[in-house]
Write a protein that holds these residues in place. Sequence first.
Motif, PDB file in Angstrom:
ATOM      1  N   THR A   1       0.856  -1.190   0.000  1.00  0.00           N
ATOM      2  CA  THR A   1       0.000   0.000   0.000  1.00  0.00           C
ATOM      3  C   THR A   1       0.890   1.237   0.000  1.00  0.00           C
ATOM      4  O   THR A   1       2.036   1.201   0.449  1.00  0.00           O
ATOM      5  CB  THR A   1      -0.907   0.058   1.246  1.00  0.00           C
ATOM      6  OG1 THR A   1      -0.088   0.036   2.422  1.00  0.00           O
ATOM      7  CG2 THR A   1      -1.889  -1.100   1.279  1.00  0.00           C
ATOM      8  N   ASN A   2       0.354   2.322  -0.538  1.00  0.00           N
ATOM      9  CA  ASN A   2       0.928   3.661  -0.368  1.00  0.00           C
ATOM     10  C   ASN A   2       2.300   3.891  -1.001  1.00  0.00           C
ATOM     11  O   ASN A   2       2.993   4.849  -0.642  1.00  0.00           O
ATOM     12  CB  ASN A   2       1.000   4.013   1.128  1.00  0.00           C
ATOM     13  CG  ASN A   2      -0.362   4.003   1.771  1.00  0.00           C
ATOM     14  OD1 ASN A   2      -1.315   4.577   1.249  1.00  0.00           O
ATOM     15  ND2 ASN A   2      -0.478   3.308   2.895  1.00  0.00           N
ATOM     16  N   GLY A   3       2.691   3.063  -1.935  1.00  0.00           N
ATOM     17  CA  GLY A   3       3.962   3.275  -2.619  1.00  0.00           C
ATOM     18  C   GLY A   3       3.871   2.880  -4.079  1.00  0.00           C
ATOM     19  O   GLY A   3       3.425   1.777  -4.393  1.00  0.00           O
ATOM     20  N   VAL A   4       4.272   3.774  -5.007  1.00  0.00           N
ATOM     21  CA  VAL A   4       4.257   3.459  -6.434  1.00  0.00           C
ATOM     22  C   VAL A   4       5.471   4.082  -7.114  1.00  0.00           C
ATOM     23  O   VAL A   4       6.068   5.047  -6.628  1.00  0.00           O
ATOM     24  CB  VAL A   4       2.984   3.987  -7.149  1.00  0.00           C
ATOM     25  CG1 VAL A   4       1.735   3.271  -6.662  1.00  0.00           C
ATOM     26  CG2 VAL A   4       2.858   5.497  -7.010  1.00  0.00           C
TER      27      VAL A   4
ATOM     28  N   ASN B   1       9.296   8.126  -7.890  1.00  0.00           N
ATOM     29  CA  ASN B   1       9.070   7.181  -6.808  1.00  0.00           C
ATOM     30  C   ASN B   1       8.321   7.927  -5.720  1.00  0.00           C
ATOM     31  O   ASN B   1       8.806   8.952  -5.206  1.00  0.00           O
ATOM     32  CB  ASN B   1      10.393   6.632  -6.277  1.00  0.00           C
ATOM     33  CG  ASN B   1      10.854   5.422  -7.053  1.00  0.00           C
ATOM     34  OD1 ASN B   1      10.168   4.398  -7.079  1.00  0.00           O
ATOM     35  ND2 ASN B   1      11.998   5.525  -7.712  1.00  0.00           N
ATOM     36  N   VAL B   2       7.122   7.431  -5.387  1.00  0.00           N
ATOM     37  CA  VAL B   2       6.224   8.161  -4.490  1.00  0.00           C
ATOM     38  C   VAL B   2       5.825   7.282  -3.313  1.00  0.00           C
ATOM     39  O   VAL B   2       5.497   6.101  -3.494  1.00  0.00           O
ATOM     40  CB  VAL B   2       4.954   8.624  -5.235  1.00  0.00           C
ATOM     41  CG1 VAL B   2       4.038   9.395  -4.302  1.00  0.00           C
ATOM     42  CG2 VAL B   2       5.328   9.470  -6.446  1.00  0.00           C
ATOM     43  N   LYS B   3       5.838   7.858  -2.135  1.00  0.00           N
ATOM     44  CA  LYS B   3       5.419   7.171  -0.925  1.00  0.00           C
ATOM     45  C   LYS B   3       4.530   8.093  -0.108  1.00  0.00           C
ATOM     46  O   LYS B   3       4.848   9.276   0.078  1.00  0.00           O
ATOM     47  CB  LYS B   3       6.652   6.780  -0.095  1.00  0.00           C
ATOM     48  CG  LYS B   3       6.355   6.087   1.223  1.00  0.00           C
ATOM     49  CD  LYS B   3       5.867   4.677   1.014  1.00  0.00           C
ATOM     50  CE  LYS B   3       5.652   3.947   2.347  1.00  0.00           C
ATOM     51  NZ  LYS B   3       5.087   2.603   2.139  1.00  0.00           N
ATOM     52  N   VAL B   4       3.405   7.577   0.385  1.00  0.00           N
ATOM     53  CA  VAL B   4       2.541   8.342   1.282  1.00  0.00           C
ATOM     54  C   VAL B   4       2.947   8.047   2.719  1.00  0.00           C
ATOM     55  O   VAL B   4       3.127   6.887   3.099  1.00  0.00           O
ATOM     56  CB  VAL B   4       1.053   7.977   1.099  1.00  0.00           C
ATOM     57  CG1 VAL B   4       0.188   8.797   2.052  1.00  0.00           C
ATOM     58  CG2 VAL B   4       0.617   8.209  -0.329  1.00  0.00           C
ATOM     59  N   ARG B   5       3.110   9.094   3.500  1.00  0.00           N
ATOM     60  CA  ARG B   5       3.389   8.912   4.925  1.00  0.00           C
ATOM     61  C   ARG B   5       2.646   9.993   5.703  1.00  0.00           C
ATOM     62  O   ARG B   5       2.150  10.961   5.121  1.00  0.00           O
ATOM     63  CB  ARG B   5       4.888   8.960   5.231  1.00  0.00           C
ATOM     64  CG  ARG B   5       5.536  10.293   4.996  1.00  0.00           C
ATOM     65  CD  ARG B   5       7.016  10.265   5.389  1.00  0.00           C
ATOM     66  NE  ARG B   5       7.208  10.034   6.806  1.00  0.00           N
ATOM     67  CZ  ARG B   5       7.333  11.004   7.711  1.00  0.00           C
ATOM     68  NH1 ARG B   5       7.266  12.288   7.338  1.00  0.00           N
ATOM     69  NH2 ARG B   5       7.521  10.719   8.980  1.00  0.00           N
TER      70      ARG B   5
END
Length: 345
Positions: free
Chosen positions: A236-239, A250-254
């Motif tokens: 989840t939360n990373g693409v 490169n994207v990550k939700v935090r």
Amino acid sequence: MDGRRYSFLLVALALVFISMGASLAQGQGKAGNNKKAPYDAASTHYEVLKPSKKGQEKFLCLARGACNGKHLTCPSQCPERKPKKNKKNKGCFVDCSSKCEVTCKWRKPHCNGYGSLCYDPRFVGGDGVMFYFHGAKGGNFAIVSDDNLQINAHFIGTRPQGRTRDYTWVQALAVMFDRHTLVLAAKRVSQWDDSFEALIVRWDGEEVNVPTDGDAEWRATDSNEREVVIERTDETNGVKVTVAGLVELNVKVRAIGEEENKVHNYQLPANDAFAHLETQFKFTNLTDLVEGVLGKTYQPDYISPVKRGVPMPMMGGEDNYQTPSLYSPVCKACKFKGQVDFASI
């Protein structure tokens, strides 16, 4: 003139022309393409071969130069480019440029690397210089603006009592190119849970569901246009997003944790975890006149104006890069020449 003197003269003239040609080529290289080695498009120019018996992926490099025709194999520590369990396994990164190597890396943003945008927005430019750009709560700013590419960011934030500026984070990105708009955004959540999908992806206004099984990737369906691939780098939360010929993200939700909130005295409300994006960009074919908060740091002759050696070197320019909305390519310094279809957003 005897034969020996004539031969000597010819050799001397040849050396002069060679020297002039080398100097001219060197000068053209500096003026025409002063981009850094990590952004060499040749790095991903390869053909995927049949894996080894142990499951290690293999590649034939097709890029020009010393690596052309070389075979590279992923090491046993990271046998695949896209491991199924990204939290536990590093991915195999293939580089067919002059480096001609394979390395094991975590498939997530490197917040201290070139082209990164993380935290209370902290950037690392194409020149390697770190700086902060606070923008404004609720504001939209052009991160990159070039002839064929526009990337805007929407800022969320808060201003605790007694402070003169907002604390801000990037909640959404809009990547505009050709006639398309790709949006990556973090959902608002009251309490953070790693297992909850807080990442929203929209393609031309339609929400995209990136699969979690198989290749765990989504591709734009129109094969007549440039390839667009969104692949999961975590459950989840990373693409990772690839727009062929333009950019990789490169994207990550935090979210902001309780301890982080206390340390920085953000004074966040109890019902908002301030979920935001951490992103690292890798650009291809930027022009020498590229603009944007981050984009301008990729100009060949760019010299950073930020003050070095201080804890928070600040970059100004809000007035030059503020846009009317997340989807607008218009700002004082913007130079995007594409034709975004606003009706589809």
